[in-house]
Design an enzyme around this catalytic site. Sequence first.
Site, PDB file in Angstrom:
ATOM      1  N   HIS A   1      48.807  64.892 -49.345  1.00 50.72           N
ATOM      2  CA  HIS A   1      48.316  64.082 -48.449  1.00 50.72           C
ATOM      3  C   HIS A   1      46.967  63.926 -48.490  1.00 50.72           C
ATOM      4  O   HIS A   1      46.165  64.422 -47.725  1.00 50.72           O
ATOM      5  CB  HIS A   1      49.016  64.601 -46.887  1.00 50.72           C
ATOM      6  CG  HIS A   1      48.871  63.757 -45.941  1.00 50.72           C
ATOM      7  ND1 HIS A   1      49.851  63.794 -44.827  1.00 50.72           N
ATOM      8  CD2 HIS A   1      47.930  62.718 -45.572  1.00 50.72           C
ATOM      9  CE1 HIS A   1      49.443  62.850 -43.981  1.00 50.72           C
ATOM     10  NE2 HIS A   1      48.448  62.283 -44.258  1.00 50.72           N
TER      11      HIS A   1
ATOM     12  N   ARG B   1      43.752  61.991 -47.508  1.00 51.92           N
ATOM     13  CA  ARG B   1      43.290  61.444 -46.252  1.00 51.92           C
ATOM     14  C   ARG B   1      41.737  60.502 -46.772  1.00 51.92           C
ATOM     15  O   ARG B   1      41.143  60.856 -47.884  1.00 51.92           O
ATOM     16  CB  ARG B   1      42.856  62.165 -45.006  1.00 51.92           C
ATOM     17  CG  ARG B   1      44.301  62.597 -44.352  1.00 51.92           C
ATOM     18  CD  ARG B   1      43.840  63.437 -43.325  1.00 51.92           C
ATOM     19  NE  ARG B   1      45.305  63.661 -42.472  1.00 51.92           N
ATOM     20  CZ  ARG B   1      46.138  64.402 -42.678  1.00 51.92           C
ATOM     21  NH1 ARG B   1      46.113  65.467 -43.666  1.00 51.92           N
ATOM     22  NH2 ARG B   1      47.247  64.631 -41.786  1.00 51.92           N
TER      23      ARG B   1
ATOM     24  N   GLU C   1      51.966  61.786 -49.532  1.00 48.55           N
ATOM     25  CA  GLU C   1      52.023  61.307 -47.980  1.00 48.55           C
ATOM     26  C   GLU C   1      50.697  60.487 -47.614  1.00 48.55           C
ATOM     27  O   GLU C   1      49.691  60.731 -48.235  1.00 48.55           O
ATOM     28  CB  GLU C   1      52.150  62.479 -47.091  1.00 48.55           C
ATOM     29  CG  GLU C   1      53.485  63.351 -47.519  1.00 48.55           C
ATOM     30  CD  GLU C   1      53.562  64.532 -46.435  1.00 48.55           C
ATOM     31  OE1 GLU C   1      54.696  65.035 -46.385  1.00 48.55           O
ATOM     32  OE2 GLU C   1      52.346  64.758 -45.928  1.00 48.55           O
TER      33      GLU C   1
ATOM     34  N   THR D   1      45.910  66.697 -38.193  1.00 50.40           N
ATOM     35  CA  THR D   1      47.317  66.790 -39.053  1.00 50.40           C
ATOM     36  C   THR D   1      48.124  65.686 -38.463  1.00 50.40           C
ATOM     37  O   THR D   1      47.637  65.095 -37.380  1.00 50.40           O
ATOM     38  CB  THR D   1      47.871  68.321 -38.853  1.00 50.40           C
ATOM     39  OG1 THR D   1      48.963  68.211 -39.617  1.00 50.40           O
ATOM     40  CG2 THR D   1      48.350  68.446 -37.399  1.00 50.40           C
TER      41      THR D   1
ATOM     42  N   HIS E   1      56.584  69.773 -41.253  1.00 46.04           N
ATOM     43  CA  HIS E   1      55.979  69.844 -40.428  1.00 46.04           C
ATOM     44  C   HIS E   1      56.167  71.179 -39.294  1.00 46.04           C
ATOM     45  O   HIS E   1      57.158  71.070 -38.529  1.00 46.04           O
ATOM     46  CB  HIS E   1      55.493  68.740 -39.197  1.00 46.04           C
ATOM     47  CG  HIS E   1      54.017  68.763 -38.647  1.00 46.04           C
ATOM     48  ND1 HIS E   1      53.196  68.109 -39.411  1.00 46.04           N
ATOM     49  CD2 HIS E   1      53.697  69.386 -37.802  1.00 46.04           C
ATOM     50  CE1 HIS E   1      52.035  68.455 -38.792  1.00 46.04           C
ATOM     51  NE2 HIS E   1      52.259  69.133 -37.513  1.00 46.04           N
ATOM     52  N   ASP E   2      55.306  72.151 -39.614  1.00 43.96           N
ATOM     53  CA  ASP E   2      55.640  73.471 -38.882  1.00 43.96           C
ATOM     54  C   ASP E   2      56.805  74.384 -39.209  1.00 43.96           C
ATOM     55  O   ASP E   2      56.974  75.201 -38.627  1.00 43.96           O
ATOM     56  CB  ASP E   2      55.233  73.258 -37.395  1.00 43.96           C
ATOM     57  CG  ASP E   2      53.699  73.018 -37.048  1.00 43.96           C
ATOM     58  OD1 ASP E   2      52.978  73.156 -37.992  1.00 43.96           O
ATOM     59  OD2 ASP E   2      53.508  72.475 -35.912  1.00 43.96           O
TER      60      ASP E   2
ATOM     61  N   HIS F   1      51.182  74.529 -44.755  1.00 43.07           N
ATOM     62  CA  HIS F   1      50.487  75.506 -43.821  1.00 43.07           C
ATOM     63  C   HIS F   1      51.049  76.667 -43.681  1.00 43.07           C
ATOM     64  O   HIS F   1      50.447  77.754 -44.157  1.00 43.07           O
ATOM     65  CB  HIS F   1      49.954  74.646 -42.393  1.00 43.07           C
ATOM     66  CG  HIS F   1      49.138  75.533 -41.976  1.00 43.07           C
ATOM     67  ND1 HIS F   1      47.796  75.474 -41.899  1.00 43.07           N
ATOM     68  CD2 HIS F   1      49.439  76.399 -40.835  1.00 43.07           C
ATOM     69  CE1 HIS F   1      47.358  76.499 -41.152  1.00 43.07           C
ATOM     70  NE2 HIS F   1      48.258  77.034 -40.547  1.00 43.07           N
TER      71      HIS F   1
END
Length: 237
Positions: free
Chosen positions: A43, A45, A70, A100, A190-191, A214
Site C-alpha cells: 500500500h 502512500r 492498494e 492506516t 484490516h486487523d 500488521h
Amino acid sequence: MTKLSVNINKIATLRNARGGNMPDLLKAARDIESFGGQGITIHPRPDERHIRYQDARDLKKIVSTELNIEGNPIPKFIDLVLEVKPDQVTLVPDAVDAITSNAGWDTLRHKDFLKEVIDTFKKAGIRTSIFVDPDTRMVEAAADTGTDRIELYTESYALAYAQNREKGVAPFAEAAETAHKVGLGINAGHDLSLDNVKYFKENVPHLLEVSIGHALICEALYLGLDNVVNMYLNRLK
C-alpha cells in the site's frame, strides 16, 4: 481455501527507519512466497513513508504468486499501477495523512469516479477490488462500478471479536452473501489476526482472499515468519 496475501508495509517501515536495505523487502517477499504465502500486498502512500513507488516496480519483477497494490486512486497512484500492472489493484479511500485505512468507499456517492478508474485498470488487464464497509447498500452499489471484487473492511469485526464475535461477524456474512448474489468476488482485510481469522473464515461465505500485514508481522516477531504464515494457512483451510 481462502488465499493469504501478506501485506509487507511494516517490513518497509522497519527498513526505512534506519535507511539502507535491512530488512531486505524483496527477500522478505520471496521468503513469504516460499513459506506458502499466496500473494504479496503493498500500500504505497504519496509520502512513501513505508512502501516506496520503486518497491512496487521491483516487486513486480520477482513476485511469482500474486501482487496486489492498494491505494487511493490519485493520479500518481493510477500512473504507478498502469506502469507496474499488478495482478490486482485495491482502491482505498484513505486521506493523504492517514496512518492506516479507516473507512470503505461510499460507492453510491463516488460511483461515477470509481467506474471511470476501474474501467481504466480493467482495460489494462488488471483485476480490480474496492474497499467497502459491511453495508449491503454499498456492496450492491459497488457492482454498478464494474469492479471485479470488493474487500470488506474488517476493523469493526476485530474490535467486536472479544466481546461478541457472533454479532461482530453477522454484517460481514450478510455483505458477502449480497456480493456473491450480484456477481462480486469477496476479499477481506484490516486487523485480522491469528486470534480472529479462523472464525471469520468459517462464518463469511465465498471468501476468496484475506490481506494481512500488521498483525502478521507483529506475531512473526515472537513466532517466526515461516511459522506464522503457515499458522494462517492452516486457519484458512
